[in-house]
Each structure stands twice: as structure tokens, then as C-alpha cells.
Design a protein around this motif. Structure first.
Motif, PDB file in Angstrom:
ATOM      1  N   LYS A  83       0.829  -1.208   0.000  1.00  0.00           N
ATOM      2  CA  LYS A  83       0.000   0.000   0.000  1.00  0.00           C
ATOM      3  C   LYS A  83       0.862   1.255   0.000  1.00  0.00           C
ATOM      4  CE  LYS A  83      -3.880   2.310   0.275  1.00  0.00           C
ATOM      5  NZ  LYS A  83      -3.299   3.640   0.022  1.00  0.00           N
ATOM      6  N   PRO A 109      -4.897  -4.542  -5.844  1.00  0.00           N
ATOM      7  CA  PRO A 109      -5.861  -3.829  -5.004  1.00  0.00           C
ATOM      8  C   PRO A 109      -6.823  -4.742  -4.258  1.00  0.00           C
ATOM      9  CG  PRO A 109      -6.278  -3.419  -7.340  1.00  0.00           C
ATOM     10  CD  PRO A 109      -4.946  -4.084  -7.245  1.00  0.00           C
ATOM     11  N   LYS A 118     -13.970  -1.490  -4.852  1.00  0.00           N
ATOM     12  CA  LYS A 118     -12.878  -0.515  -4.917  1.00  0.00           C
ATOM     13  C   LYS A 118     -11.763  -1.009  -5.838  1.00  0.00           C
ATOM     14  CE  LYS A 118      -9.621   2.098  -2.005  1.00  0.00           C
ATOM     15  NZ  LYS A 118      -9.962   3.417  -2.557  1.00  0.00           N
ATOM     16  N   GLU A 121     -13.004  -0.531  -9.463  1.00  0.00           N
ATOM     17  CA  GLU A 121     -13.017   0.872  -9.879  1.00  0.00           C
ATOM     18  C   GLU A 121     -11.588   1.399 -10.034  1.00  0.00           C
ATOM     19  OE1 GLU A 121     -15.604   2.732 -10.772  1.00  0.00           O
ATOM     20  OE2 GLU A 121     -16.882   0.949 -10.510  1.00  0.00           O
ATOM     21  N   ASN A 122     -10.714   1.073  -9.091  1.00  0.00           N
ATOM     22  CA  ASN A 122      -9.325   1.504  -9.193  1.00  0.00           C
ATOM     23  C   ASN A 122      -8.651   0.944 -10.430  1.00  0.00           C
ATOM     24  OD1 ASN A 122      -9.696   2.734  -6.708  1.00  0.00           O
ATOM     25  ND2 ASN A 122      -7.790   1.960  -5.836  1.00  0.00           N
ATOM     26  N   SER A 123      -8.960  -0.314 -10.750  1.00  0.00           N
ATOM     27  CA  SER A 123      -8.333  -0.975 -11.893  1.00  0.00           C
ATOM     28  C   SER A 123      -8.791  -0.360 -13.209  1.00  0.00           C
ATOM     29  CB  SER A 123      -8.638  -2.473 -11.862  1.00  0.00           C
ATOM     30  OG  SER A 123      -8.092  -3.060 -10.701  1.00  0.00           O
ATOM     31  N   ARG A 125      -9.811   2.693 -13.592  1.00  0.00           N
ATOM     32  CA  ARG A 125      -9.198   4.025 -13.644  1.00  0.00           C
ATOM     33  C   ARG A 125      -7.734   3.922 -14.053  1.00  0.00           C
ATOM     34  NH1 ARG A 125      -9.708   5.237  -8.637  1.00  0.00           N
ATOM     35  NH2 ARG A 125     -11.926   5.656  -8.884  1.00  0.00           N
ATOM     36  N   ALA A 126      -7.020   2.954 -13.493  1.00  0.00           N
ATOM     37  CA  ALA A 126      -5.602   2.788 -13.820  1.00  0.00           C
ATOM     38  C   ALA A 126      -5.414   2.407 -15.287  1.00  0.00           C
ATOM     39  CB  ALA A 126      -4.981   1.728 -12.913  1.00  0.00           C
ATOM     40  N   ALA A 158      -3.127   1.049  -9.429  1.00  0.00           N
ATOM     41  CA  ALA A 158      -4.425   0.654  -8.869  1.00  0.00           C
ATOM     42  C   ALA A 158      -4.367   0.425  -7.363  1.00  0.00           C
ATOM     43  CB  ALA A 158      -4.932  -0.605  -9.575  1.00  0.00           C
ATOM     44  N   GLU A 160      -2.747   2.424  -5.354  1.00  0.00           N
ATOM     45  CA  GLU A 160      -2.620   3.754  -4.768  1.00  0.00           C
ATOM     46  C   GLU A 160      -1.431   3.894  -3.813  1.00  0.00           C
ATOM     47  OE1 GLU A 160      -6.327   4.586  -2.851  1.00  0.00           O
ATOM     48  OE2 GLU A 160      -7.440   4.733  -4.726  1.00  0.00           O
TER      49      GLU A 160
END
Length: 265
Positions: A83, A109, A118, A121-123, A125-126, A158, A160
Motif C-alpha cells: 500500500k 488492489p 474498490k 473501480e481503481n483498476s 481508472r488505472a 491501482a 494507490e
């Protein structure tokens, strides 16, 4: 050693590392790395890759300490640091193991956040950031080498992490992908992320990193503002590195580098 006060920096204190007893790859390195985007350069065998593996806790110091935001790497693992520190390997084959692009990006993630929504969504976005949104259902090894390197970057983004380490990010990249990576670095820096690279691409360093650290034979021989470090012919020669072309051009036409640094071919 007692836990240090938590602070937003990476501290390396008298770091020594040997794969074999008394055969040291890194020798007495002491540095503080802050939010300035930082390049670590040097010839093959200088200790750069070993150094970033130590930052990621994939290796433990033989002697000395590394503190990541107050956490001693001796007291944690690479998984627990995921992380905080993300490492994008030079060779995508060392990182990719899933059979679908989206699953590859989601793996990290999912383990970090324990939240499928999460992670998803993060993936997405990445993948959008690295320009691979339209490839999310494909097999990673159906991508080009350049795309696979970007996929590995997406997998790290992803999660963060606060620290993103890029190992030779421009190798096998075309001009478009290199420009995209530069834009991503600028975006990460604007978000106060720590961005560190190890690379032989001095032009990429000059364009994207404000601090440069030169390694030779496991020791630091130069450290400072990138333009000054990469204008030091003696240090670059010792490290078997090339002067960036913009600095060469400035010298040839007899002007200061500042006067042409925004020049693009």
C-alpha cells in the motif's frame, strides 16, 4: 533500533548489502529521499536494482537501515508495504501472471483493500490512465511488450501507493508511450506521490526528474539537481553515462541549458 518518528520521507542510513558474505553490492549508503521526483542512474552492476529491491523490502539490509515513512523495512514485508511502495519491474514477465488484463490489474488492489468494488473501480481508472481501457478483456501476452509494461504500471497505480518505483520505464517504449509515461509521472508528482526511477535514459531523466543520484560500484558518487548532475562530465564518465542531448546542444550553440530546455523535436 527504536521506531523513528513517522515522517513523509525515505531515510537510508549506512546501508550495506551483500548477496554473499562480505561481497558487498552496496556500501555505506546514506540518503534521504523526499517528494522530488528522483532518478537513480549508473552503469549495469552499479547496485541500482538491488537498491530499489531493498526499498520495496524484497531484500533486507545486511547492515544499516531503511525507513519508509517511519517504518523500518527490517520489520515488515514486501506484501505489507504494497500500500506504500509499488515497484514496476523492468521485465513485465517478472510481474504478469493472470490470464486477463483486468484480472492482472485487480490482483493487487484486491489484496490491499479487501474490497472488490474498490479494486474494480481503481483498476478501470488505472487502465484508463495508461491507455489500455479497450484491452481489459484481453490476455496480457496478446499485448505488445510496450503495452505489457504499461499494464504493469497500471497494476501498481491501482493500489494507490505513496511511492512508485519505475525500473527502466522507457525500454521497449515508442515515443507515444514514453510521452504518456512522462505525463503520468507529472500527474503523480502533482498528487505528492514519491516517484523514483532507475534508468539509463538520460534524456528521460532530464525531462522528468528534478533530482538525480549516480551510483558506481555500490556507492553514491553524485547527488543533486538533475541539470547539475547530468552536466558533470567527470561523474558521468566514471558512471559510463551519456550527457543528455539538450545539454550537448546548449554547449554546442553556446547558450545556457535554461534557454533551450523547453525545446522539443
Amino acid at each position: 533500533m527504536a521506531q523513528m518518528v513517522n515522517e513523509r520521507s525515505i531515510k537510508i542510513e549506512n546501508l550495506w548489502f551483500a548477496y554473499k558474505s562480505e561481497e558487498y553490492v552496496l556500501k555505506g549508503i546514506s540518503l534521504t529521499i523526499d517528494e522530488r521526483p528522483t532518478a537513480i542512474v549508473g552503469q549495469n552492476g552499479a547496485g541500482k536494482t538491488t537498491f530499489v529491491k531493498l526499498l520495496k523490502a524484497l531484500l533486507k539490509p545486511t547492515k544499516g537501515d531503511i525507513w519508509i515513512f517511519g517504518q523500518n523495512t527490517k520489520d515488515t514485508t514486501a506484501a505489507k508495504l504494497a500500500k506504500t511502495v509499488g515497484l514496476v519491474f523492468q521485465n513485465p514477465s517478472d510481474q504478469i501472471f493472470k490470464s486477463k488484463v483486468l484480472d492482472e490489474v485487480m490482483f493487487g488492489p484486491l489484496n490491499v483493500f479487501k474490497d472488490k468494488h474498490k479494486a474494480y473501480e481503481n483498476s478501470l481508472r488505472a487502465l484508463e490512465i495508461v491507455g489500455l481501457s479497450d484491452k481489459k478483456e484481453e490476455h496480457p501476452y496478446d499485448l505488445t511488450l510496450s503495452e505489457r509494461k504499461l499494464l504493469c504500471l497500471a497494476s501498481v497505480l491501482a493500489m494507490e501507493p505513496e511511492v512508485i518505483i519505475l525500473d527502466e520505464p522507457t525500454i521497449a517504449q515508442d515515443r507515444y508511450s514514453t510521452k504518456l509515461i512522462s505525463e503520468i509521472i507529472q500527474q503523480l508528482v502533482s498528487l505528492r506521490k514519491f516517484v523514483i526511477t532507475i534508468t539509463h535514459d538520460m534524456d528521460f531523466v532530464l525531462e522528468n526528474f528534478s533530482r538525480t543520484i549516480v551510483f558506481t560500484d555500490g556507492v553514491v558518487i553524485s547527488d543533486g539537481e538533475t541539470e547539475k548532475v547530468l552536466s558533470d562530465d567527470r561523474a558521468l564518465e566514471k558512471a559510463h553515462l551519456e550527457v543528455p542531448w539538450l545539454i550537448k546542444l546548449a554547449r554546442r550553440i553556446g547558450v545556457n541549458y535554461d534557454e533551450i530546455k523547453n525545446l522539443r523535436v
